[in-house]
Design an enzyme around this catalytic site. Structure first.
Site, short mmCIF file in Angstrom:
data_model
loop_
_atom_site.label_atom_id
_atom_site.label_comp_id
_atom_site.label_asym_id
_atom_site.label_seq_id
_atom_site.Cartn_x
_atom_site.Cartn_y
_atom_site.Cartn_z
N SER A 150 0.84 -1.20 0.00
CA SER A 150 0.00 0.00 0.00
C SER A 150 0.88 1.26 0.00
CB SER A 150 -0.93 -0.06 1.21
OG SER A 150 -1.94 0.90 1.11
N ARG A 220 -11.65 6.07 10.57
CA ARG A 220 -11.24 4.66 10.53
C ARG A 220 -12.34 3.77 9.95
NH1 ARG A 220 -6.88 1.61 9.90
NH2 ARG A 220 -6.87 -0.26 11.16
N ASP A 320 -8.81 -6.60 -4.40
CA ASP A 320 -8.43 -5.30 -3.83
C ASP A 320 -9.08 -4.21 -4.67
OD1 ASP A 320 -7.24 -3.00 -2.88
OD2 ASP A 320 -5.18 -3.73 -3.07
N HIS A 353 -7.94 -5.33 -0.07
CA HIS A 353 -6.66 -4.64 0.13
C HIS A 353 -5.88 -5.24 1.31
CE1 HIS A 353 -3.87 -1.36 -0.39
NE2 HIS A 353 -4.04 -0.94 0.84
#
Lengths: 379, 379
Positions: A150, A220, A320, A353
Site C-alpha cells: 500500500s 477509521r 483489492d 486490500h
C-alpha cells in the site's frame, strides 16, 4: 529455531531536513526496530516501509509488551518468507507518525509546545529522504531490498526513483503509482470527519486535553470499508444481526447497532481512536494523495521510472478495490517499456486490500521464493 | 406538444397506521404530484417511488419554483419515455421524508412539538402500505405500473409481493433484493456521522434551533462516492487541482481543498445539508438496511416472490458498484424460477449507480419501448 534478534532504537538526526513543501524541519527522531544481523559487507539489509497505521514494530513481540506482535510478523522472522537468518530487516516509524518518531504530538523546540497544526506536511519523497539518512547512519550503502504494501509500496517505488543506486530490489505490494479520484475522495471524507470534530481545535487539541475521537472513529470506519472486499465482508458478516445468545432475532427498529457489520466497524473505530493521533491521520492521508511520481514528467510514469536500476517485484490482489490489479499493471507496463527487470504476480485472494497483511499461501510462497533466490544469488 | 398537467396535493390520512415495528402512527399527510390524466377506467396510473433524497416532485417545474425541475423529468412527461399523454403518473413523498409528508420535522399532535427522535422507524413495507391507501383514495384499484430506481425499486418489488393483484407491471431499476454488508457499512458510517455530531441532540435538534450540519455533510459525501463509478470520478475529476485561473498548479501542502474532487464533495455535502433533514436521513438509510423480503422465507427470494402476478422489467448498470448487476440478476433468477414474466437489461453505462437518473439513450429507449408496448396492449 534461531532467534529474531530484535533491537529497538531511537535515532536522533540533528541536521535540518528540507521538505518537499519548502518547509525545513530543524531536527527529528526516528524509532527503528531491526531483526537479524547485518553482515560484515552490510549488503543484506531489507527496509520495510509501513502504511497508514503501522510502525517500526514489524516482527516479533514488542520489547515493552510481549502481547504486541509486529504487524508483518507472518512475513518476517527466522524461517519466514523474509528470513531473518539471512536478512537484516529494518522497520522504521515514519516521520510525522505517532509511535515515537517525531510528529505532531512531539514538542516543537521553537515553542516548547507540541507541534499540532504546525507540523509540516510530509510527502512520500520526504520519508524516503529520512530513510536514506537512516541508511547512512547505519552504514548501509545499498539495500538488498526496500519493500512495502500500500503506502509502503509507494515508498519502495520512490526509493527506486530517488536513490536508484542504493536499492537492489524493489518490492511493491498492493500499491498504485498514484491515487484515483475515488481514493482521494475517501481520504477527504475521513479528513473532514476529523477537521469538523469540535474537539479538533484546529489541530491543537493537545492543549485542550481532548482528542477528536468521533472524527477519528469515523475516519477509521470509512477507511476500513475500503480495506475489505465486498465478498469478504459478505462472508464475514453478511446480514447477521448482532444479538446476545438466546435473544430474539427480530429487527429492533432502532439506529443502535443492529447488524454485526455495524458492531465490527464501531469497534474498529473505537480501538483506532485510542492509539492513533488525528493529526498523523491527516498527514499520512495527504501524503497518499500527493504521491504521483509521474506528475513532474507530464504524467509519464515511464519517464518517472527511467533511471530505475532496481529489479522489481510487483504484487496485487484480485479483490483489492482500493488499489486494484490494474493500478499495479500500470507500474509493470512502465517498467517493461523501460526494459527494467520486473516480476509481477496477481494473487487470487478474497480479502481485498488487507490481503497484503495476511498469510495467503500463494502470496507467501512467492515472497519466500523471491527472497530465497536473492539470498542464493548473493552467496 | 401537449401539456404536463401537473397537480400537487397534500392528502390527509386520519386512520391510524400500524407499522412493521409494532408502533402505530396516529394519522399522517402525504404530499403527491400527478402528471397527465387518469382515464375513466382508472387503469393508466403509474406510481413512481423515490430513493433516498428525492420527493413527490418527479417531473416538470415546481408549482412554487419554476427553476426546480422534477428529479426524473428526463423520464416522465409528454412525449418522454413514460408518456404523460398516455399515463397518469403519481409521485409521492414518502412518510418520514422531509418534503411535506409527515416526518420527524412534523408536529406530533400528542406533544405539540416536532416528532424528532420519537418518529417511528419506517420500512419499505410500511411505505407500500401508505401508497396502497393513497391508491384507495384516488380510486385506483390496480396500477398499470409501479416503478422506481434504487430504494424506489425496492418499493416496486415490495408492491408486487404485498399487493400482487394491484400491480400490472413492476419496474425495478438499479436495485437489489437486500443490502450487502458493505452497503450497510456505508450507511452505518453516514448515520454515525450524524449521531456523533454534537448538534444532533439525540434527534431533537429542532428545539435547539440547530441542525447537525457537519454530520449531514459527511453522510452525503460518503454516500455520494458510492453513487459514482470509479471511472466516472476519474473522468470527471481525475487528480485535477482546484485552482483559480492563472494560479500556480503546484501543490499547496495543506489540508484545505486541494483537488477538484474534494471541492465537489464538499459542495455536494454543503448543498445537501441545507435541504435535507438529518432524522430523515437516519430513517431512510435504516429502511434500506432492513429491506429483505426473503428474510421471512429462510432467505429464499424465490419463495418471497411466489405470489407475484406482475410482469417485471429489471434494469441494472454495468458500472454500478453500489447495487451491481449481479444483485439484479438475483431478482431475475428468482422470478424465472417461479415462471414469472420478466425482462432484464444490463445497460453498459459509465455513470455508476447514478446512471438510473441520467438519460442514457439505450436506457431511455428501453423504458420507452416497454411503456409504449404497455400502452399499445391496452388500446
Amino acid at each position: 529455531m534461531s532467534e529474531l534478534h530484535l533491537s529497538r532504537n531511537t535515532i536522533h538526526f540533528a541536521e535540518p531536513l528540507p521538505l518537499q513543501s519548502g518547509a525545513i524541519l530543524a531536527g527529528y527522531d526516528l524509532v527503528i526496530e531491526t531483526y537479524g544481523r547485518l553482515n560484515p559487507e552490510k549488503s543484506n539489509a531489507v527496509l520495510i516501509c509501513h502504511a497508514l497505521n503501522a510502525s517500526h514494530h514489524v516482527a516479533g513481540p514488542s520489547p515493552d509488551d510481549p502481547e504486541d506482535i509486529g504487524w508483518w510478523d507472518n512475513m518476517i522472522g527466522p524461517g519466514k518468507p523474509i528470513d531473518t537468518d539471512h536478512f537484516f530487516v529494518i522497520g522504521v516509524n515514519n516521520l510525522g507518525s505517532c509511535f515515537g518518531s517525531t510528529g505532531p504530538m512531539s514538542l516543537n523546540s521553537a515553542t516548547g509546545k507540541p507541534y499540532g497544526a504546525d507540523f509540516p506536511v510530509i510527502t512520500v519523497e520526504d520519508w524516503v529522504n529520512t530513510q536514506a539518512r537512516l541508511a547512512d547512519k547505519l552504514g548501509i550503502r545499498k539495500f538488498a531490498a526496500v519493500m512495502g504494501g500500500s503506502l509502503g509500496g509507494m515508498q519502495a517505488m520512490a526509493w527506486s526513483i530517488q536513490f536508484p543506486k542504493r536499492i537492489e530490489h524493489c518490492v511493491v505490494i498492493a500499491s498504485t503509482p498514484k491515487l484515483s479520484a475515488q481514493n482521494i475522495a475517501f481520504n477527504e471524507v475521513a479528513r473532514n470527519a476529523i477537521l469538523s470534530d469540535p474537539d479538533f481545535h484546529g489541530g491543537n487539541y493537545y492543549a485542550h486535553n481532548v482528542i477528536p475521537k468521533s472524527g477519528l472513529k469515523l475516519a477509521r470506519m470509512v477507511g476500513h470499508i475500503t480495506y475489505l472486499s465486498d465478498d469478504d465482508m459478505a462472508e464475514k458478516f453478511g446480514r447477521e444481526l448482532q444479538r446476545p445468545v438466546g435473544e430474539s432475532n427480530d429487527y429492533r427498529f432502532s439506529f443502535d447497532v443492529e447488524f454485526e457489520v455495524e458492531s465490527y466497524l464501531r469497534h474498529q473505530g473505537e480501538k483506532f481512536s485510542k492509539y492513533f493521533d488525528a493529526n498523523t491521520y491527516l498527514l499520512i492521508t495527504r501524503a497518499l494523495d500527493y504521491f504521483d511520481p509521474a506528475r513532474r514528467y507530464e504524467g509519464s510514469l515511464q519517464r518517472a521510472l527511467a533511471e530505475v536500476q532496481a529489479k522489481f517485484l510487483v504484487v496485487s490482489f484480485t479483490t483489492d478495490w482500493r488499489f486494484p490489479p490494474n493500478r499495479s499493471r500500470e507500474i509493470v507496463a512502465a517498467l517493461l517499456s523501460n526494459k527494467s527487470e520486473v516480476s509481477y504476480a496477481e494473487i487470487d485472494a478474497p480479502h481485498g486490500h488487507d490481503a497484503f497483511l495476511l498469510d495467503d499461501p500463494r502470496y507467501h510462497h512467492l515472497i519466500r521464493a523471491y527472497f530465497d533466490q536473492m539470498h542464493e544469488a548473493r552467496r
